[in-house]
Design a protein around this motif. Structure first.
Motif, PDB file in Angstrom:
ATOM      1  N   VAL A 118       0.833  -1.204   0.000  1.00 29.72           N
ATOM      2  CA  VAL A 118       0.000   0.000   0.000  1.00 29.72           C
ATOM      3  C   VAL A 118       0.867   1.254   0.000  1.00 29.72           C
ATOM      4  CG1 VAL A 118      -1.691   1.327   1.324  1.00 29.72           C
ATOM      5  CG2 VAL A 118      -1.871  -1.151   1.258  1.00 29.72           C
ATOM      6  N   ASN A 128       0.079   4.785   1.316  1.00 29.21           N
ATOM      7  CA  ASN A 128      -0.991   5.411   2.088  1.00 29.21           C
ATOM      8  C   ASN A 128      -0.544   6.723   2.708  1.00 29.21           C
ATOM      9  OD1 ASN A 128      -0.745   5.175   5.316  1.00 29.21           O
ATOM     10  ND2 ASN A 128       0.410   3.524   4.313  1.00 29.21           N
ATOM     11  N   GLN A 145      -6.878   6.922   7.096  1.00 28.25           N
ATOM     12  CA  GLN A 145      -5.716   6.723   6.235  1.00 28.25           C
ATOM     13  C   GLN A 145      -6.253   6.450   4.835  1.00 28.25           C
ATOM     14  OE1 GLN A 145      -3.214   3.464   7.419  1.00 28.25           O
ATOM     15  NE2 GLN A 145      -4.841   1.947   7.333  1.00 28.25           N
ATOM     16  N   TRP A 146      -5.643   7.144   3.862  1.00 29.15           N
ATOM     17  CA  TRP A 146      -6.135   7.088   2.487  1.00 29.15           C
ATOM     18  C   TRP A 146      -5.066   6.468   1.597  1.00 29.15           C
ATOM     19  CZ3 TRP A 146      -4.443   9.354  -2.112  1.00 29.15           C
ATOM     20  CH2 TRP A 146      -5.332   9.230  -3.189  1.00 29.15           C
ATOM     21  N   PHE A 147      -5.502   5.583   0.683  1.00 34.20           N
ATOM     22  CA  PHE A 147      -4.570   4.802  -0.127  1.00 34.20           C
ATOM     23  C   PHE A 147      -4.521   5.337  -1.555  1.00 34.20           C
ATOM     24  CE2 PHE A 147      -6.602   1.557   2.782  1.00 34.20           C
ATOM     25  CZ  PHE A 147      -5.641   1.716   3.771  1.00 34.20           C
ATOM     26  N   GLU A 201      -2.827   0.381  -4.044  1.00 32.98           N
ATOM     27  CA  GLU A 201      -2.813  -0.802  -3.173  1.00 32.98           C
ATOM     28  C   GLU A 201      -2.864  -2.075  -4.001  1.00 32.98           C
ATOM     29  OE1 GLU A 201      -5.550  -2.958  -2.863  1.00 32.98           O
ATOM     30  OE2 GLU A 201      -6.909  -1.785  -4.102  1.00 32.98           O
ATOM     31  N   ARG A 221     -10.012   2.086  -0.628  1.00 27.57           N
ATOM     32  CA  ARG A 221      -9.229   3.305  -0.806  1.00 27.57           C
ATOM     33  C   ARG A 221      -8.969   4.033   0.505  1.00 27.57           C
ATOM     34  NH1 ARG A 221      -8.812   5.571  -5.794  1.00 27.57           N
ATOM     35  NH2 ARG A 221      -7.001   6.557  -4.832  1.00 27.57           N
ATOM     36  N   SER A 222      -9.685   3.701   1.584  1.00 26.96           N
ATOM     37  CA  SER A 222      -9.424   4.346   2.869  1.00 26.96           C
ATOM     38  C   SER A 222      -9.965   3.488   4.002  1.00 26.96           C
ATOM     39  CB  SER A 222     -10.048   5.752   2.928  1.00 26.96           C
ATOM     40  OG  SER A 222     -11.460   5.663   2.964  1.00 26.96           O
ATOM     41  N   SER A 262      -5.522   2.017  12.055  1.00 33.75           N
ATOM     42  CA  SER A 262      -4.382   2.206  11.171  1.00 33.75           C
ATOM     43  C   SER A 262      -3.083   1.699  11.789  1.00 33.75           C
ATOM     44  CB  SER A 262      -4.230   3.697  10.836  1.00 33.75           C
ATOM     45  OG  SER A 262      -3.018   3.929  10.160  1.00 33.75           O
ATOM     46  N   GLY A 311       2.913   9.583   5.393  1.00 26.13           N
ATOM     47  CA  GLY A 311       2.328   8.263   5.236  1.00 26.13           C
ATOM     48  C   GLY A 311       3.430   7.242   5.090  1.00 26.13           C
TER      49      GLY A 311
END
Length: 366
Positions: free
Chosen positions: A47, A49, A56-58, A61, A67-68, A74, A126
């Motif tokens: 990932v 992120n 947490q936003w990706f 991946e 996507r989050s 996390s 991130g």
């Protein structure tokens, strides 16, 4: 345990938003990097992120499918508070993660390794991380590649930001991207030459080959200036030269291209497909170590005809597995072809593998 906030959380969030990366669409160049990280580290999940406020936003991946996720669960929220790199052999032995449902569920994430992504001001934004469902550890070269890829991600973001802020720096920015890709490719091939484990060596060589192919496309795009189309003949002259340098002795490669212009997105797709076919042929087709690979490309406005074939030992069973996307390379090809609304056709009868893509494609600029 919920991750604590960074001591400079407000400054960290401002830096994250300055990059403008949150909630952007998926992009192949980032998807490629998580695929490389997953393959080299032999991990089912990888990932890119970013730790936002409450989530947490990706950006990219592999093996996750979302996507989050909430910040409460996390793992990377803990990682950004601990130096540049963190590796946890067994999450259930770590007090910060032992009660995390992502780790305690079945199958849970029992292994975590992440290289922290830092902004220009040094604050963590991130991670690039890999996860597994069993306790384990990475090798030293896997750790190094993870760190190199994470630095490359931030170089990409820094370069994009510079381009947005100052268009007059475009040429300098392009040179930096090219140099970054060349450096990563050189590092991967250097590690491959020193690696004694055949499987790891092949993974490193595959990753290096992909980066080199992307570098060839970048070099061609750099020379476009104000033009909209990439010359397929010029592009694949670069690609063929690069690939020939990487082929084992005894393997011949021929790429024949009907001259024409295509958009950058289609050019990128063609480079990736050819690279994956050549890589798969080198790994699986030639038991004797000798053979040939031929590629024919005719990409004209509104239509594509691509034929890749080798004279190896593949039979009907191998063609069927390829059509099902059993390996990473064939999955990449299936995904790219699907984005063009073309169904790839695989054929083999004991005297080699053949891949063909033939069909209408959107005209550039439409």
């Amino acid at each position: 345990m919920k991750p604590a906030l960074h001591p400079h959380e407000d400054d960290r969030l401002r830096e994250l938003r300055r990059y403008g990366i949150l909630d952007t669409d998926r992009e192949r160049e980032f998807d490629e990097l998580v695929e490389i990280a997953s393959e080299i580290c032999e991990a089912p999940v990888s990932v890119i992120n970013f730790i936002d406020q409450g989530r947490q936003w990706f950006k990219a991946e592999v093996g996750l499918g979302v996507r989050s996720t909430p910040l409460e669960t996390s793992l990377c929220g803990h990682a950004i508070l601990q130096g540049d790199y963190i590796e946890i052999s067994d999450t259930l032995d770590d007090a910060r993660m032992a009660d995390n449902p992502l780790c305690t569920s079945d199958p849970g994430f029992r292994f975590y390794a992440g290289s922290v992504l830092k902004g220009a001001n040094g604050l963590p934004l991130g991670t690039l991380c890999v996860l597994d469902h069993k306790p384990r550890a990475l090798s030293e070269h896997q750790r190094k590649v993870l760190r190199v890829l994470s630095r490359h991600i931030m170089r990409q973001l820094d370069l994009r930001l510079a381009l947005d802020q100052e268009q007059t720096l475009r040429r300098e920015v392009d040179h930096r991207v090219k140099n970054s890709l060349a450096s990563i490719g050189a590092l991967l091939f250097m590690k491959a030459r020193r690696e004694t484990d055949a499987a790891v060596r092949h993974a490193l060589e595959d990753a290096g080959s992909r980066v080199r192919s992307l570098s060839s496309l970048h070099a061609e795009l750099h020379e476009l200036g104000g033009q909209d189309l990439v010359s397929t003949k010029s592009l694949f002259m670069r690609v063929e030269t690069d690939l020939r340098q990487l082929l084992p002795e005894g393997i011949e490669l021929s790429i024949v291209v009907r001259d024409g212009g295509v958009g950058p997105e289609l050019a990128n797709s063609l480079v990736l497909i050819v690279n994956e076919f050549v890589s798969n042929s080198v790994k699986h087709a030639f038991g004797s170590g000798h053979g040939s690979i031929k590629v024919e490309i005719d990409a004209q406005p509104g239509r594509l005809a691509l034929l890749c074939r080798d004279n190896g030992t593949a039979g009907a069973a191998e063609a069927e597995r390829a059509a099902k996307g059993s390996g990473l390379g064939s999955r990449v090809i299936q995904s790219i072809a699907s984005s063009m609304n073309i169904v790839p056709k695989w054929r083999a009868s004991g005297d080699g593998m053949e891949l063909s893509l033939d069909g209408p494609i959107p005209r550039p600029g439409r």
